[in-house]
Enzyme design. Structure first.
Site, PDB file in Angstrom:
ATOM      1  N   ASP A 192       0.792  11.981  -3.392  1.00 49.86           N
ATOM      2  CA  ASP A 192      -0.379  12.851  -3.306  1.00 49.86           C
ATOM      3  C   ASP A 192      -0.095  14.158  -2.578  1.00 49.86           C
ATOM      4  O   ASP A 192      -0.775  15.159  -2.813  1.00 49.86           O
ATOM      5  CB  ASP A 192      -1.518  12.121  -2.593  1.00 49.86           C
ATOM      6  CG  ASP A 192      -2.085  10.973  -3.413  1.00 49.86           C
ATOM      7  OD1 ASP A 192      -1.586  10.743  -4.529  1.00 49.86           O
ATOM      8  OD2 ASP A 192      -3.016  10.298  -2.928  1.00 49.86           O
TER       9      ASP A 192
ATOM     10  N   LYS B  37     -10.688  -2.072  -5.566  1.00 53.68           N
ATOM     11  CA  LYS B  37     -10.532  -2.983  -6.706  1.00 53.68           C
ATOM     12  C   LYS B  37     -10.998  -4.391  -6.370  1.00 53.68           C
ATOM     13  O   LYS B  37     -11.376  -5.153  -7.269  1.00 53.68           O
ATOM     14  CB  LYS B  37      -9.076  -3.000  -7.186  1.00 53.68           C
ATOM     15  CG  LYS B  37      -8.539  -1.635  -7.592  1.00 53.68           C
ATOM     16  CD  LYS B  37      -9.485  -0.887  -8.514  1.00 53.68           C
ATOM     17  CE  LYS B  37      -9.037   0.551  -8.740  1.00 53.68           C
ATOM     18  NZ  LYS B  37      -9.285   1.461  -7.606  1.00 53.68           N
TER      19      LYS B  37
ATOM     20  N   HIS C  35      -5.572 -11.662 -33.944  1.00 52.87           N
ATOM     21  CA  HIS C  35      -6.985 -11.754 -34.343  1.00 52.87           C
ATOM     22  C   HIS C  35      -7.554 -13.088 -33.886  1.00 52.87           C
ATOM     23  O   HIS C  35      -6.919 -14.126 -34.047  1.00 52.87           O
ATOM     24  CB  HIS C  35      -7.109 -11.651 -35.866  1.00 52.87           C
ATOM     25  CG  HIS C  35      -8.521 -11.867 -36.353  1.00 52.87           C
ATOM     26  ND1 HIS C  35      -9.487 -10.890 -36.265  1.00 52.87           N
ATOM     27  CD2 HIS C  35      -9.112 -12.966 -36.889  1.00 52.87           C
ATOM     28  CE1 HIS C  35     -10.617 -11.365 -36.748  1.00 52.87           C
ATOM     29  NE2 HIS C  35     -10.428 -12.623 -37.127  1.00 52.87           N
TER      30      HIS C  35
ATOM     31  N   ALA D  57      -1.821   6.724  -7.682  1.00 59.04           N
ATOM     32  CA  ALA D  57      -0.760   5.885  -7.141  1.00 59.04           C
ATOM     33  C   ALA D  57       0.419   5.750  -8.102  1.00 59.04           C
ATOM     34  O   ALA D  57       1.574   5.696  -7.666  1.00 59.04           O
ATOM     35  CB  ALA D  57      -1.311   4.510  -6.781  1.00 59.04           C
TER      36      ALA D  57
ATOM     37  N   GLU E 103       6.308   5.517   9.658  1.00 61.45           N
ATOM     38  CA  GLU E 103       4.880   5.382   9.327  1.00 61.45           C
ATOM     39  C   GLU E 103       4.085   5.385  10.626  1.00 61.45           C
ATOM     40  O   GLU E 103       4.372   4.607  11.546  1.00 61.45           O
ATOM     41  CB  GLU E 103       4.625   4.094   8.554  1.00 61.45           C
ATOM     42  CG  GLU E 103       3.163   3.740   8.342  1.00 61.45           C
ATOM     43  CD  GLU E 103       2.366   4.848   7.668  1.00 61.45           C
ATOM     44  OE1 GLU E 103       1.352   5.292   8.244  1.00 61.45           O
ATOM     45  OE2 GLU E 103       2.777   5.278   6.572  1.00 61.45           O
ATOM     46  N   LYS E 104       3.079   6.256  10.728  1.00 58.56           N
ATOM     47  CA  LYS E 104       2.312   6.348  11.969  1.00 58.56           C
ATOM     48  C   LYS E 104       1.162   5.354  12.035  1.00 58.56           C
ATOM     49  O   LYS E 104       0.632   5.088  13.120  1.00 58.56           O
ATOM     50  CB  LYS E 104       1.794   7.776  12.160  1.00 58.56           C
ATOM     51  CG  LYS E 104       0.769   8.235  11.157  1.00 58.56           C
ATOM     52  CD  LYS E 104       0.321   9.665  11.479  1.00 58.56           C
ATOM     53  CE  LYS E 104      -0.724  10.158  10.488  1.00 58.56           C
ATOM     54  NZ  LYS E 104      -1.172  11.534  10.800  1.00 58.56           N
TER      55      LYS E 104
ATOM     56  N   LEU F 283       1.639   0.121   7.044  1.00 58.51           N
ATOM     57  CA  LEU F 283       2.410   0.084   5.799  1.00 58.51           C
ATOM     58  C   LEU F 283       1.469  -0.091   4.608  1.00 58.51           C
ATOM     59  O   LEU F 283       0.474  -0.801   4.682  1.00 58.51           O
ATOM     60  CB  LEU F 283       3.403  -1.077   5.827  1.00 58.51           C
ATOM     61  CG  LEU F 283       4.773  -0.805   6.444  1.00 58.51           C
ATOM     62  CD1 LEU F 283       5.588  -2.097   6.478  1.00 58.51           C
ATOM     63  CD2 LEU F 283       5.520   0.273   5.691  1.00 58.51           C
ATOM     64  N   GLY F 284       1.820   0.563   3.523  1.00 61.47           N
ATOM     65  CA  GLY F 284       0.990   0.506   2.331  1.00 61.47           C
ATOM     66  C   GLY F 284       0.112   1.725   2.179  1.00 61.47           C
ATOM     67  O   GLY F 284      -0.417   1.982   1.100  1.00 61.47           O
ATOM     68  N   GLY F 285      -0.067   2.476   3.286  1.00 68.17           N
ATOM     69  CA  GLY F 285      -0.804   3.722   3.218  1.00 68.17           C
ATOM     70  C   GLY F 285      -2.263   3.548   2.834  1.00 68.17           C
ATOM     71  O   GLY F 285      -2.838   2.460   2.888  1.00 68.17           O
TER      72      GLY F 285
END
Length: 478
Positions: A313, A56, A445, A321, A39-40, A43-45
């Site tokens: 993607d 969100k 209900h 996602a 990963e450049k 983390l998590g992108g």
């Protein structure tokens, strides 16, 4: 290090630590593979750091703010709630950091090697990685590309992070805009329109298409709600340029044959991304891309080079996602020898709008275009008892079925609880459910869930909380 002098041998190398990449890494480790994750950045992108999670947090804050404002009728509160945007931004960063640290801990717990750097292919079994003033070569048996997308360049528009932003810069918006212009048509465009409207901004959506891509009934209800919120929409708008004009922006648009200019204080660009494939060196090893440069894959997420996979993607298909997560785990399982395949037919589409929107399967228009003889059942939440209790009467539930077989084809919802309730629609379509499969079970209900039952009953004109059609009495007399 001289290229070719030494190559570290790896079972599986994954490029990209976003949802697709880190889910692939953890699932592969669970299955006994030795995994190297490259990963450049963080983390998590984009999803965790810039897209899904930051947006969100904003929609959640807007929802709570609206709830407080709407509670006075129930006798709760006597004044307008205060809102501190800077405090929300601090909370946003705190949550992002917590979640990223959680991913970091999972990577460590699964004994996954994490490498920081920029990766590119040297051959179909070697990757070079540049980072921290070092260059290393990794020889691999299998590789997964999960590099995601980047924002496209729009001619005449300079994204400066001051007044003009794209959706990977949501944390950078320093103040609540006085008049926010949003260009695009995707989920985040709608979510930010709703959220900043709740925060006090005037909002105009510059819709770059005719509609937002939902079933026609959802489109109609969405546009009604936007009108009620006084959020203006300009359809079929093409962004031609932006100029600074004192404290405002002057946005130049092309709408069909007409050129217009529009004033606003801030501009958010929320358009589809461009796949991160140009600097990977995939052309030299024979990985095929389509005309939009998305990597082409089969049902196992293999590229045209069999030992190299692509997920999320960067691969052809919807840029959401849930697709990346599913493909990442499935690709890892395929590499580990399991017989699996990716089927995108019933990917749910959700929007954390106010009220939320969720859909899965065919729209009514798509089913008709495929030549199907369809039935449509639709139930407005204004007729649902629990929605009335909550004061959340905007929205509807719509179900599409095949009139020949009663097989369900699509489920479309807008309203309170839609995002959670759509899982019932996904399961139903995956299990090839018929109308009776949703009609037979008990529904609690009072609940929003009853909207789905009445939509199923409406397929045959039997929804109890809807008035009969005007011609129904005549038909009975005949």
């Amino acid at each position: 290090m001289v290229v070719g002098e030494l190559a570290y041998e790896k079972d599986l190398v994954i490029i990209g630590g976003g949802p697709g990449g880190y889910h692939a890494a953890i699932r592969a480790a669970q299955l006994g593979l030795k995994v190297t994750l490259i990963e450049k950045e963080k983390l998590g992108g984009v999803c965790l750091n810039e897209g899904c999670i930051p947006s969100k947090i904003l929609t959640s804050a807007a929802s709570r703010l609206n709830l407080l404002r709407d509670s006075e009728e129930m006798g709760i509160g006597s004044s307008q709630p205060t809102f501190q945007y800077e405090k929300l931004r601090n909370y946003q960063q705190k949550v992002i950091d917590q979640l990223r640290n959680g991913v970091q801990s999972l990577i460590q717990a699964n004994k996954i090697e994490l490498v920081k750097g920029n990766a590119y292919f040297l051959s179909d079994d070697r990757i070079g990685v540049e980072g921290n003033d070092q260059y290393e070569v990794y020889q691999f048996k299998k590789a997964i590309i999960a590099t995601g997308t980047q924002q496209p360049v729009i001619s005449g528009v300079q994204i400066d992070g001051n007044r003009i932003f794209h959706t990977k810069m949501l944390q950078a918006i320093p103040v609540i805009p006085k008049h926010l212009l949003i260009y695009g048509h995707n989920e985040i465009a709608l979510e930010m329109a709703s959220s900043f409207h709740s925060f006090g901004s005037e909002v105009t959506i510059l819709l770059d298409k005719e509609n937002f891509g939902f079933d026609s009934s959802i489109e109609k209800e969405l546009k009604r709600v936007l009108k009620k919120k006084k959020i203006q929409i300009l359809k079929n708008a093409q962004l031609m340029g932006v100029q600074y004009a004192d404290q405002n922006l002057l946005v130049e648009l092309q709408i069909q044959d007409e050129k217009i200019s529009l004033n606003g204080t801030h501009l958010l660009i929320s358009t589809s991304g461009v796949p991160n494939t140009r600097d990977l060196g995939i052309e030299r090893i024979g990985v095929s891309v389509n005309e939009s440069r998305y990597i082409q894959t089969n049902k196992q997420c293999q590229t045209t080079v069999p030992n190299i996979y692509a997920v999320g993607d960067v691969a052809d298909g919807p840029a959401i996602a849930v697709k990346a997560i599913s493909q990442g785990k499935m690709a890892a399982e395929s590499i580990a020898g399991k017989l699996v395949e990716f089927d995108p037919n019933f990917l749910p589409k959700v929007v954390h709008f106010q009220p939320p929107i969720a859909s899965v399967g065919l729209t009514e228009e798509e089913a008709v275009e495929l030549g199907m003889d369809v039935k449509m059942g639709q139930f407005p939440l204004a007729s649902n008892g629990y929605a009335t209790i909550l004061g959340k009467k905007d929205g509807l539930v719509k179900i599409i079925s095949d009139s020949q077989t009663d097989t369900l084809l699509g489920v479309h919802m807008m309203g309170e609880g839609a995002i959670e309730l759509i899982s019932s629609g996904v399961l139903s379509l995956e299990m090839v459910a018929r109308e009776e499969d949703l009609r037979f079970p008990f529904y609690p209900h009072p609940s929003i869930n009853e909207g789905m039952l009445e939509a199923i009953e409406a397929l045959n004109g039997e929804a109890v909380h809807m008035p009969p059609k005007k011609n129904s009495k005549k038909e009975l007399i005949k």
